[in-house]
Each structure stands twice: as structure tokens, then as C-alpha cells.
Design a protein around this motif. Sequence first.
Motif, mmCIF file in Angstrom:
data_model
loop_
_atom_site.group_PDB
_atom_site.id
_atom_site.type_symbol
_atom_site.label_atom_id
_atom_site.label_comp_id
_atom_site.label_asym_id
_atom_site.label_seq_id
_atom_site.Cartn_x
_atom_site.Cartn_y
_atom_site.Cartn_z
ATOM 1 N N LYS A 58 0.785 -1.045 -0.586
ATOM 2 C CA LYS A 58 0.125 -0.247 -0.103
ATOM 3 C C LYS A 58 1.197 1.171 0.195
ATOM 4 C CE LYS A 58 -3.640 0.049 2.951
ATOM 5 N NZ LYS A 58 -4.452 -0.407 3.678
ATOM 6 N N GLY A 59 2.204 0.814 -0.053
ATOM 7 C CA GLY A 59 3.529 2.296 0.479
ATOM 8 C C GLY A 59 2.562 3.364 1.249
ATOM 9 N N THR A 60 2.175 2.176 2.708
ATOM 10 C CA THR A 60 1.980 3.376 3.840
ATOM 11 C C THR A 60 3.080 2.876 5.169
ATOM 12 O OG1 THR A 60 0.562 1.488 4.257
ATOM 13 C CG2 THR A 60 0.373 3.545 3.718
ATOM 14 N N GLU A 61 3.984 1.945 4.795
ATOM 15 C CA GLU A 61 5.509 1.931 5.002
ATOM 16 C C GLU A 61 5.601 3.117 6.262
ATOM 17 O OE1 GLU A 61 8.745 -0.358 4.237
ATOM 18 O OE2 GLU A 61 8.920 -0.194 5.999
ATOM 19 N N ALA A 62 6.631 4.056 5.967
ATOM 20 C CA ALA A 62 6.458 5.026 6.544
ATOM 21 C C ALA A 62 5.934 5.827 8.158
ATOM 22 C CB ALA A 62 7.248 6.552 6.231
ATOM 23 N N VAL A 63 4.786 5.993 6.819
ATOM 24 C CA VAL A 63 3.935 6.249 8.117
ATOM 25 C C VAL A 63 2.695 5.307 9.197
ATOM 26 C CG1 VAL A 63 1.421 6.571 6.288
ATOM 27 C CG2 VAL A 63 1.477 7.877 8.203
ATOM 28 N N ALA A 64 2.512 4.345 8.842
ATOM 29 C CA ALA A 64 2.788 3.513 9.415
ATOM 30 C C ALA A 64 3.522 2.879 10.960
ATOM 31 C CB ALA A 64 2.862 1.975 9.185
ATOM 32 N N LYS A 65 5.288 3.389 10.463
ATOM 33 C CA LYS A 65 6.274 3.361 11.132
ATOM 34 C C LYS A 65 5.993 4.307 12.045
ATOM 35 C CE LYS A 65 10.883 1.961 11.175
ATOM 36 N NZ LYS A 65 12.097 2.521 10.702
ATOM 37 N N ALA A 66 5.841 5.289 12.081
ATOM 38 C CA ALA A 66 5.609 6.291 12.838
ATOM 39 C C ALA A 66 4.375 6.139 13.358
ATOM 40 C CB ALA A 66 5.551 7.964 12.240
ATOM 41 N N TYR A 67 3.675 6.126 13.021
ATOM 42 C CA TYR A 67 2.329 5.782 13.840
ATOM 43 C C TYR A 67 2.916 5.099 14.916
ATOM 44 C CZ TYR A 67 -2.631 3.875 14.612
ATOM 45 O OH TYR A 67 -3.715 3.684 15.431
ATOM 46 N N LEU A 68 3.185 3.748 15.024
ATOM 47 C CA LEU A 68 3.598 3.279 16.217
ATOM 48 C C LEU A 68 4.367 3.847 17.506
ATOM 49 C CD1 LEU A 68 3.815 -0.761 14.249
ATOM 50 C CD2 LEU A 68 1.344 0.891 16.073
ATOM 51 N N GLU A 69 5.666 3.621 16.498
ATOM 52 C CA GLU A 69 6.864 4.892 17.218
ATOM 53 C C GLU A 69 6.068 6.806 18.329
ATOM 54 O OE1 GLU A 69 9.421 6.207 14.135
ATOM 55 O OE2 GLU A 69 10.146 4.024 14.410
ATOM 56 N N TYR A 70 5.343 6.637 17.783
ATOM 57 C CA TYR A 70 4.140 7.296 18.042
ATOM 58 C C TYR A 70 3.505 6.958 19.691
ATOM 59 C CZ TYR A 70 2.745 12.092 18.585
ATOM 60 O OH TYR A 70 2.132 13.756 19.641
ATOM 61 N N LEU A 71 3.438 6.231 19.619
ATOM 62 C CA LEU A 71 2.954 5.877 21.146
ATOM 63 C C LEU A 71 3.618 5.425 21.629
ATOM 64 C CD1 LEU A 71 1.059 1.398 19.377
ATOM 65 C CD2 LEU A 71 0.366 4.054 20.764
ATOM 66 N N TYR A 72 5.188 5.576 21.281
ATOM 67 C CA TYR A 72 6.328 5.479 22.713
ATOM 68 C C TYR A 72 6.210 7.182 23.190
ATOM 69 C CZ TYR A 72 7.651 0.336 21.976
ATOM 70 O OH TYR A 72 7.567 -0.300 22.237
ATOM 71 N N SER A 73 6.106 8.302 22.404
ATOM 72 C CA SER A 73 6.518 9.934 22.816
ATOM 73 C C SER A 73 5.273 10.154 24.173
ATOM 74 C CB SER A 73 5.519 10.491 21.540
ATOM 75 O OG SER A 73 4.216 10.246 21.102
ATOM 76 N N ASP A 74 5.923 10.895 24.750
ATOM 77 C CA ASP A 74 4.771 11.768 25.462
ATOM 78 C C ASP A 74 3.760 12.165 25.013
ATOM 79 O OD1 ASP A 74 7.699 12.220 26.303
ATOM 80 O OD2 ASP A 74 7.556 13.962 25.938
ATOM 81 N N GLU A 75 3.224 12.349 23.777
ATOM 82 C CA GLU A 75 1.642 12.419 23.761
ATOM 83 C C GLU A 75 1.344 11.079 23.628
ATOM 84 O OE1 GLU A 75 0.103 13.823 20.361
ATOM 85 O OE2 GLU A 75 -1.877 14.520 21.324
ATOM 86 N N GLY A 76 1.334 10.492 23.148
ATOM 87 C CA GLY A 76 1.283 8.794 23.315
ATOM 88 C C GLY A 76 1.368 7.880 24.319
ATOM 89 N N GLN A 77 2.198 8.089 25.080
ATOM 90 C CA GLN A 77 2.245 7.446 26.461
ATOM 91 C C GLN A 77 1.485 8.347 27.087
ATOM 92 O OE1 GLN A 77 5.201 5.270 27.927
ATOM 93 N NE2 GLN A 77 4.281 4.944 25.819
#
Lengths: 559, 331
Positions: free
Chosen positions: B254-273
Amino acid sequence: MSEKASQQPVGQSKKRQANTWLRVVQEQVEAESFGSVEITVHDSKVIQVQRTEKLRLDRARQLFPPSGLPAAFIPKLPRRPSGPPQFLDPKKRPLMKNRSKSIRATLAAAGLLVLGSTASFAAEESVAELRALIQQLDQKIKVLERKEELDKESSAEKAKTTAVVTAGASGFQMRSADTNFVLKIRGYVQADARFYPADNSSGTKNDTFLLRRVRPIFEGTLYDKYDFRVMLDFPSGNMVTANNNSFVQDAYLNARFFPEFQVQIGKFKEPVGLERLQSGANLLFIERSYPSQLLPNRDVGIQIQGDLFNYTLNYQIGAFNGVPDGGSGDTDATNFDDEKDIAARLFAIPFRNSDNDALRGLGFGVSATIGDHEGAPRGYSSAGQQSFFAYTGTVVADGQHWRVSPQAYYYWGPFGLVAEYAVSSLNLRNTANGRQQELTHTGWQVAASWFLTGEENSFKAVQPLKPFTVGGDGWGAWEVAARVSQLDIDDDAFTGAGPFANSATAASAATSCGLGVNWHLNRNVKFSLNYELTNFDGGTSPLLENGEQALFARAQVAF
Amino acid sequence: MKLSRVVLALALSLASSAWAKDIKLLNVSYDPTRELYTEFNAAFSKHWKAKTGDNVTVEQSHGGSGKQARSVIDGLPADVVTLALAYDIDAIADKSRRLPADWQKRLPNNSAPYTSMINFLVRKGNPKGIKDWNDLVKPNLSVITPNPKTSGGARWNYLAAWGYALEKSGNDEAKAKEFVGKLFKNVPVLDSGARGSTTTFVQRGIGDVLLAWENEAFLAIKEFGADKFEIVTPSLSILAEPTVAIVDKIVAKKGTEAVAKAYLEYLYSDEGQDIAGKHFYRPRSEKAVAKYAAQFPKLKLITIDSSFGGWRAAQKKHFDDGGIFDDIYKP
């Protein structure tokens, strides 16, 4: 006024002591009708048993007169004590909620009755017990309801992915939940009997039973637009030959891009003969008539087809390997040359969508093929399926071969009429003497039929109004039919130096008159009986001189 | 229309689409994460829009974790999976080969951006006096848990009970089996996912105790009121580690690798946490841990690795067909 009669017995472990005071307590209990028995415990020992007799107005009896229950009492009925909160989403399961209410009402009524009958004693204690009982039952009902709800959810979810299997008069079908994959299993079997009442001393075929067609059919649709069909055949005497593998009758893909534009590729009937294009299971007579022998049967190729003007005009045009008259073929490897045949057909049903019953069933059209052919040409057979014309062994096709066939049918109520004409013109060469000649054969047929039982006559399968049932009042559909058909061989086949056929063993024309009766027991089972009388022009063999009588019978099951 | 104009129009439309792409992600998650991801998705969309200018819409799919994994194996085109336990993602990796077997090493904390544990939700006033796991095997008690065959939460429930029984019996497996068997005899209805069980207990009023994800128990109280339910924290529970992963083959397609990766990484961000903590998931980051420390009780938590030798072993022994659960639970 609820006074628990017995608390948890104290000193449960000290059984000996318990036995004594229990006996005392039991005596006291038995001695009174209403009231309480109190025990006093000191240092884990029962030191006192006190009985309190109760004399009171019998409230329970007032509340529950034997004649009936005061409605005012009902709201005070035991309710679920720590009442698990009800957050029922009414949108989700209104039905169940209502049912649950009615079940609870029934329970409450049952509780009342029990209460009423026991109210004369220990009303308070019973209420507590009933409350617990109702609570238990309430939980059980809720669990059952929830299980039903979950079952429904899971079956609804399953339905989204579960294939649907159906069985019916038109065969057996499997369909994926999204309808992208459909497979139908169909087929038909024809078991025939052929009798020749006026046997000739020589040349007549034996009377015989045979399997005329044994055809399993697998057809279906992929992704809503791509139809496929594979029809095999295992009749009596079927043989594999290089150019006519009759085990595989149909094997094709039809891509229905639009109703007006479809592409069909594979092996199927060339779009030429009207009777030929009718399914073998729906034929009026047991065997097809002479025009079909002049026109191609099945061939491998590609065809563009479609329905125009709201299905009132149907067209087909295709390129095929090319087959001899009445023949089928799988390949051009051994016979015929590199040239391909072009076949085309235009068929109109102009009043198809009209309300006029008298015109709606009228269809007419014309078809043609053209191509260069080489190799052995085919002879022709009588109505009784006996050869009456064969080329001499040294004759081969060599050159252009064209055919034209005007055709029409007409159905009005129980009446049906089919008429078809065919011209087949082919260039031949006698390899024995090098003679080349173009021969033009013609054939025609007119067939009429009538449903005595009043069914709507049709080019396709007929549905009896009252299917036959043993001992019932349904007699199925009864159809009578008559047909005249002729095949005329070009006289040049017999004349001149180095003729193409032996005038003693080959006739120059065959004319057949036939009568038939078809009994459609139901949509799937049909019995047919045909009698055909054939006269031949020319020829000196007993068959050709005396003519042919053929009595054919068929039992057919098709689904 | 002149050709040049067509070309211009095409160029313009291409250019405008280069300025702001509309991206769709499908997050296939387990049953009780609906609220968490609704908020997180909105936060991520905002973040991604600010960062790249692209519009991301994240579609959510929820259900029993095992069931969801099965759907992905069967072809549900998930860009990311955020499931209740690592084994369910292992199963996708094993059976569909849509992501590598070592997927768990790709994100911090073994790809578990938040944790949780299993506790009890009881009716207000705790009328049956339920305090610990051993209360759940008493007769005439009704326990609500989903089906371990389909639900991740249910597997955590089961293993927590097993762990408790092992500890109390001095690691006697037979006793643990008997204990868990007794517990499941008290289960009147098995839902396929944790949210279904919450519905059974909270909305349908069935049962005396719900074995619940900590976040789910908190949510039930928040949604339906502290006057109706209360939480009982048992003496021991299990550290539940829901894990997340991108599904490589799907995002590549689907060509969504970058955004999907960022999505999961954002779970670890201050806001995600912070969003995780807000929805009663135990966060990982120190900052969020400190902020939400008060809402999470401290208790002994066993882990899947130390007590059960990891998920693959636990799954095989207990939950696969022919495993212990099939032996003890006969509906």
C-alpha cells in the motif's frame, strides 16, 4: 418483622454438645406454630434456649385471600436485591428485552402463587428464599439470553464469510458470501433405444440401447463477470480422435465486460445453426434435423458477442479453427489448413419486451461461416442415424467453404414452430484423378409442437404446470410434435468423370417426416418417443431403395 | 480542450496531490482498545499533518485478539496490528509470512508500548466478598471471562489464575489445573473478546465478578459509575504486555510503510504515553509513569517469560487444540 429462626449453629465442631442442645431447640421449635427460638451462647457453649410465641393478626392471610392476589402487592414483590444495573441498549436487542420482561413476569407470577399458597405461614422467610431463588433464575435467564445473543452475533459474522450452498431443479450451486465465486454443478444423461421396425436384409443398423449423452457440467462465475463452463461427455462409443476430442464438449471462459460486449474463448458451439445452438437437453426431437448436419458443431476459437437494444438483438462473431459439416474439432494440427473460419450470427427477438403475447415469441436471424478447408470431408446420416451419403475415400476438401443459414422460431402459448435452412458450399478435390469441383448442399427443416397440457412452449427447458406425481393429480407436461426435414446433395457429386460419391451406395437426397411425443414429468425428467420415416433419392442399396423407418425412445434426466 | 491545457490540469492535480496526500491506515486491534485508539488516532493525525502536511485517517478494527489475528492471516489488510499479546502477532508472522519472525525486536520494550494487568470487577459493595483468586472457585459463584481460544485478555486471565494456583500449591501443576478447571466451571458464558465480557457483566447484569483488563475495569467504572461497580485487586496478577507491529507485506503493497512505522513509534512519544495512561494502560515512559503512578495499584506481577517460558510455550501447552484448556473446559 423478619426474625431469622436459626443463625449459624454455634459450636459446630463440638458435636456431642450440639446433639444435646439441638434436641432442645428442636423440641421448642416443634412446640410452637409461630414465633422464634433464641439461643444464648457463652464461651462457645449454648447455655440458654428461649422460645418466643407469637400471637398476631394474620397479615399474610389478609394480603393473600384465597380468592386472589391484590394488585397493589405486586410492586412489592421480591426484586433483584443488589439489582445489577440494566444498561440495555434498546437498539441492540429490543426483542430479547421484551422476552426477558415476559419471562420475568411469569416468574413473578409463579412467585406470587407460591407465596400465596404458603403465605399462611412463615411469609417473611419464604420471601427471602424466593428472592434468592428468583435471583438465581434471573441469572440463568440472563445467561441464556446472552448466549443466544452471542450465537446470533457469531452466526451473523459467519454468514459474512460462509459460502452458501443451494440445491434445486437447476442444479447444485455453491456461492461465496461475497458472490465473487459461484460454482454450479449440473449435468444430463440420455439413455436411448433405437428400433428399426422394417429391417432390411443388409445395411440396416441393429436395434440397440445406447447412452446418447452422459454430460457432467461444471459452470460458474468468478468476480461477477467471468463465466466459465466445462461440459464433458461420456456417451456410448465415444472415442478420442486427433481433431475431435468429444470427451470435452465445452470448455470456455466468457468475460461479460458489458451485456453488449462479451468475449468468449475456448471450445464451444460455433454461432451458426439454430437447432445446434439449442441445448441437447432441450431438443424437440431425439435427434437434430438435416440443417444441423451441414453446419458446424463445436470448435475452438474466440468470439465476441452481446445483446443489444435491451436484449432484442443478439450478435456473435468469432474466429475458429474450422470444422467440416456437422463436425466438432479441438485442433487444426492434422486436418485443415492454417486458415481460420469466420463465423457470425445475428438473431433478433424484436418483440421480446412487448406485451403482445402473439408476437413476443418470434425470433429470426441469419448466420454464416467462411474459411478455407483441407482434409477429409464428412458424410451425412439419415434421421435414423444411418449413413446415406459418403464421399469416396480419395476425396478431400481443398479450398473455400462457406455456409449460410437463415433461421426462425415462433412460440405462442403452447404452440411452437422452428424453421431453419442451410446451404453449405465446399470445394473438393478427388486425389485419384485430380478433379476439382465446388459442391453446394442444402438442407431445411420445419418443426411444430403443441403442449396438450397448456404449458408455455419455449426454445429452452419447459416447466410443467403440474409435475407428475405418483397417485397425485399432476400428469406432467405432454407435448406432441411433427417435423419435416430434407437434405439435398449437390447432383454434381455423382456426375462427370471421377465422381465424388458412389451413386449406388449414396443417395442424392433424404426427406424425413417425423412424429414425436414428449412427456416432461417435471423440469428434470423427460421421456420421448419419435417415429421417423425417411425416403431417399437415388441409390440402389436396400436402405436407400426401401427407405427407413426409425422408432427412437429416450429417457432423460437433466439438472 | 487543448492538449496543453490537459497537461497543465494533470500537472496541477499531481502537484496538489503531492502537497497533501490522503493516507488511510487500518489498525487491527483487540477488543477493549476502542477508546484508547480513537483518541490516539486523532492525536497522531494531527501530529502527522503538522509534520508532513498529509492527512492520515486510521480505521480501527476490534475483536478478540486471537480472532483478529486469524482475520489478518486470512487476508484482512492491516497496516498495523496492536494485539493483546505477542503470540497473536507471532501467529500472523508464522502463518502468513507478512512480517518477519523477529518483529518484536523492532520497537522498544519488546514492542509493547504500554502494559496492563488483570484484576477483578465486582458489583458495588462486593456482595460475594471476593478478595482473591481462591474466592473465584467457590461454589455458587459466577465468573465472567472471555474465551481463551479467541481472546487475548482471557488468556492473560487464565494464566494469572494458573500462576496464583502454582504459587499457592508450591508449583503443583496438577493442583493448578484443578484450580483453573474449577474456576472455569463457574463461568456461565464465554464471550469471544474482552469487550464482549464487559457487556455481559456490566450491561447484561450477569455474574458476580468480571476478570478484566485493568484498563477495562477502570473504564467500566468511569462509564457506568463508581456507585455500581468496584475494583478488587488480587494478591497476584500477571503483567500483560500488548504488542504492536507493522505488517510489512501490506504496508509495502500500500506504500504506507513510513506512516505506519511513525504511527507505532508515536505510541512511545510523550503524547502517546500520556494517552495510554489516560485510558488506564500502564505507560512505559518515566514521565507518564510518574504522572499516573497513583491510579495503578502496586502488586506482585508474574510475567509470561519467567512463569510460562514465553508465549509460544504457553500457547502450545494451554490454548492450542488439545491443550490443557480443552481438557478442563467442556461446555
